[in-house]
Scaffold this active site. Structure first.
Site, PDB file in Angstrom:
ATOM      1  N   ASP A 152      -1.137   6.566   6.540  1.00 34.69           N
ATOM      2  CA  ASP A 152      -2.247   5.737   6.084  1.00 34.69           C
ATOM      3  C   ASP A 152      -2.522   4.716   7.185  1.00 34.69           C
ATOM      4  OD1 ASP A 152      -4.002   3.957   4.978  1.00 34.69           O
ATOM      5  OD2 ASP A 152      -2.782   3.468   3.216  1.00 34.69           O
ATOM      6  N   TRP A 201       0.824  -1.209   0.000  1.00 34.34           N
ATOM      7  CA  TRP A 201       0.000   0.000   0.000  1.00 34.34           C
ATOM      8  C   TRP A 201       0.857   1.257   0.000  1.00 34.34           C
ATOM      9  CZ3 TRP A 201      -4.539  -0.445  -1.830  1.00 34.34           C
ATOM     10  CH2 TRP A 201      -5.269  -1.612  -1.626  1.00 34.34           C
ATOM     11  N   LYS A 233     -12.460  -1.758   7.656  1.00 36.07           N
ATOM     12  CA  LYS A 233     -11.686  -2.826   8.309  1.00 36.07           C
ATOM     13  C   LYS A 233     -11.987  -2.850   9.814  1.00 36.07           C
ATOM     14  CE  LYS A 233      -8.448  -2.091   4.655  1.00 36.07           C
ATOM     15  NZ  LYS A 233      -8.526  -3.330   3.879  1.00 36.07           N
TER      16      LYS A 233
HETATM   17  C1  LIG Z   1      -3.290   0.104   4.232  1.00 35.69           C
HETATM   18  C2  LIG Z   1      -4.307   0.299   3.150  1.00 35.69           C
HETATM   19  N1  LIG Z   1      -4.290   1.416   2.428  1.00 35.69           N
HETATM   20  C3  LIG Z   1      -5.182   1.635   1.458  1.00 35.69           C
HETATM   21  C4  LIG Z   1      -6.164   0.717   1.164  1.00 35.69           C
HETATM   22  C5  LIG Z   1      -7.142   0.999   0.057  1.00 35.69           C
HETATM   23  O1  LIG Z   1      -8.392   1.281   0.565  1.00 35.69           O
HETATM   24  P1  LIG Z   1      -9.646   1.544  -0.392  1.00 35.69           P
HETATM   25  O2  LIG Z   1      -9.993   0.236  -1.025  1.00 35.69           O
HETATM   26  O3  LIG Z   1     -10.699   2.064   0.535  1.00 35.69           O
HETATM   27  O4  LIG Z   1      -9.236   2.555  -1.409  1.00 35.69           O
HETATM   28  C6  LIG Z   1      -6.233  -0.468   1.889  1.00 35.69           C
HETATM   29  C7  LIG Z   1      -7.288  -1.463   1.578  1.00 35.69           C
HETATM   30  O5  LIG Z   1      -7.195  -2.620   1.725  1.00 35.69           O
HETATM   31  C8  LIG Z   1      -5.270  -0.696   2.908  1.00 35.69           C
HETATM   32  O6  LIG Z   1      -5.284  -1.826   3.613  1.00 35.69           O
END
Ligand SMILES: Cc1ncc(COP(=O)(O)O)c(C=O)c1O
Length: 386
Positions: free
Chosen positions: A183, A113, A207
């Site tokens: 994040d 991510w 989550k």
């Molecule tokens: C650490 C992290 N960042 C970003 C995201 C992306 O989230 P979204 O699907 O809401 O864009 C996720 C989703 O699994 C994640 O676990």
């Protein structure tokens, strides 16, 4: 991989280890069901009322109070509710905080991510990667001396919990004058955070904190001044903050669920310290299973960086991993397959995963290992292609 839920009897809830959207507290689901047709005192469903009605004013305020109270958000910071998931933040953050700045944004990349966030930021402006764990397969975090973060950086971005690899920061690094941007999508409201040290904290809700559709951004108020007037309104933090998160119709239902989850956390655990201790104890049960498996289960993350949210591990072969997922599903333990990009097993044990689910998984792991023990070598060392 097989994740067959067809065997679930009507109304039977399985233990759901999905990485997100993920398990919700039963009490919250029951409250949603109870009040779905008619919010108490409102006479209509949450799905039917205006986002500018007094009833929604109160829900929005309560959600803010819930998050603010649990995290201890100081007056220096603003809580904003947005859409587009955490992924949109990968672009909105550099659009607002990097545009017009003379220094690059620093990225500490500890998993998939973080790498994705850095890639999107580089489309907007100058990015410096001060550490990237790719060469160690994102199995650990950097030591303090390994990061070459610049104190002049426009901001420093990191991912507090890498959901796919299962590595989690235990303590935030010092970033000097550079605002820290975090994040927190997969550990939001699972443990205390010192928000006063954050320039911007963001998290999708699906989550630990609710359902897909709302993304929470907690931003230091002075940073709102960086949002250029030339930005499209819907991409400007300043506009969203000025419009009280109602620059357009917000995700009313997702915000409502978030308010219920905040209340559930408060009523069940009191505060995030207690909840964090509970989460750590749950994860520890699974890590103990790995550590005592004589090499049958191999954890992905280095011990010091293990996530309390996503427990990631391999078995001696991919065939055994498939069998593990399938046999676990037969026992009512579902969505245990690792992310498609890395394989293996991932047990996501967020806030709402009951201890009973983790204990059942731990017992299943022991039984599975005993019945497939022959897959390991004579000394107990894992064979195969883990
Ligand atoms: C650490 C992290 N960042 C970003 C995201 C992306 O989230 P979204 O699907 O809401 O864009 C996720 C989703 O699994 C994640 O676990």
């Amino acid at each position: 991989m097989v994740t067959d839920r067809k065997g679930a009897a009507a109304g039977e809830r399985l233990f759901n280890f999905s990485p997100g959207p993920a398990v919700l507290p039963l009490e919250v689901l029951e409250e949603i069901r109870r009040d779905m047709l008619c919010l108490p005192g409102v006479g209509s469903s949450i799905l039917e009322i205006s986002h500018r009605s007094p009833a929604f004013d109160e829900i929005l305020a309560e959600t803010r109070r819930g998050i603010g109270g649990l995290l201890g958000v100081p007056d220096t910071h603003e809580i904003v509710f947005l859409q587009g998931g955490a992924n949109l933040q990968f672009s909105m953050i550099p659009m607002n905080l990097l545009r017009g700045q003379s220094q690059p944004a620093d990225f500490i990349v500890t998993g998939t991510w973080g790498a994705g966030a850095a890639k999107q930021a580089a489309l907007e402006g100058s990015v410096a990667v001060s550490w990237d764990g790719k060469s160690c397969n994102y199995a650990r975090l950097p030591e303090p001396g390994e990061m070459a973060a610049s104190p002049q950086a426009a901001y420093v971005h990191l991912t507090s919990n890498e959901t796919i690899q299962g590595v989690q920061w235990k303590q935030m690094p010092q970033t000097g004058d550079a605002p820290l941007v975090c994040d927190a999508s997969s550990d939001f409201l699972s443990r205390p955070v010192d928000v006063s040290k954050m320039g911007l904290l963001y998290a999708c809700a699906q989550k630990n904190a609710g359902i897909a559709g709302v993304t929470v951004v907690v931003i230091r108020k002075d940073l709102l001044q960086r949002s250029a007037a030339s930005l499209p309104a819907m991409l400007s933090y300043k506009v969203h903050a000025e419009k009280d998160s109602r620059a357009n119709t917000p995700p009313v239902f997702a915000i409502y669920v978030l308010s219920l989850v905040c209340r559930w956390i408060r009523d069940t655990y009191g505060d995030l310290d207690n909840l964090a201790a509970h989460n750590a104890a749950k994860a520890a049960l699974l890590y103990e299973s790995l550590d005592t498996s004589e090499g049958f289960y191999t954890g992905h993350a280095a011990t010091a960086c293990r996530s309390d949210m996503n427990v990631t591990f391999r078995l001696p072969s991919e065939e055994l991993e498939k069998a593990f997922v399938a046999e676990a599903a037969d026992e009512g333990l579902v969505d245990l397959q690792g992310h498609r990009s890395v394989g293996g097993i991932r047990a996501s044990v967020y806030n709402a995963m009951p201890l009973a689910g983790v204990e059942k998984l731990r017992d299943f792991m022991t039984a599975f290992r005993q019945s497939h023990r022959s897959a390991t070598g004579p000394s107990g060392t894992a064979g195969g292609n883990a």
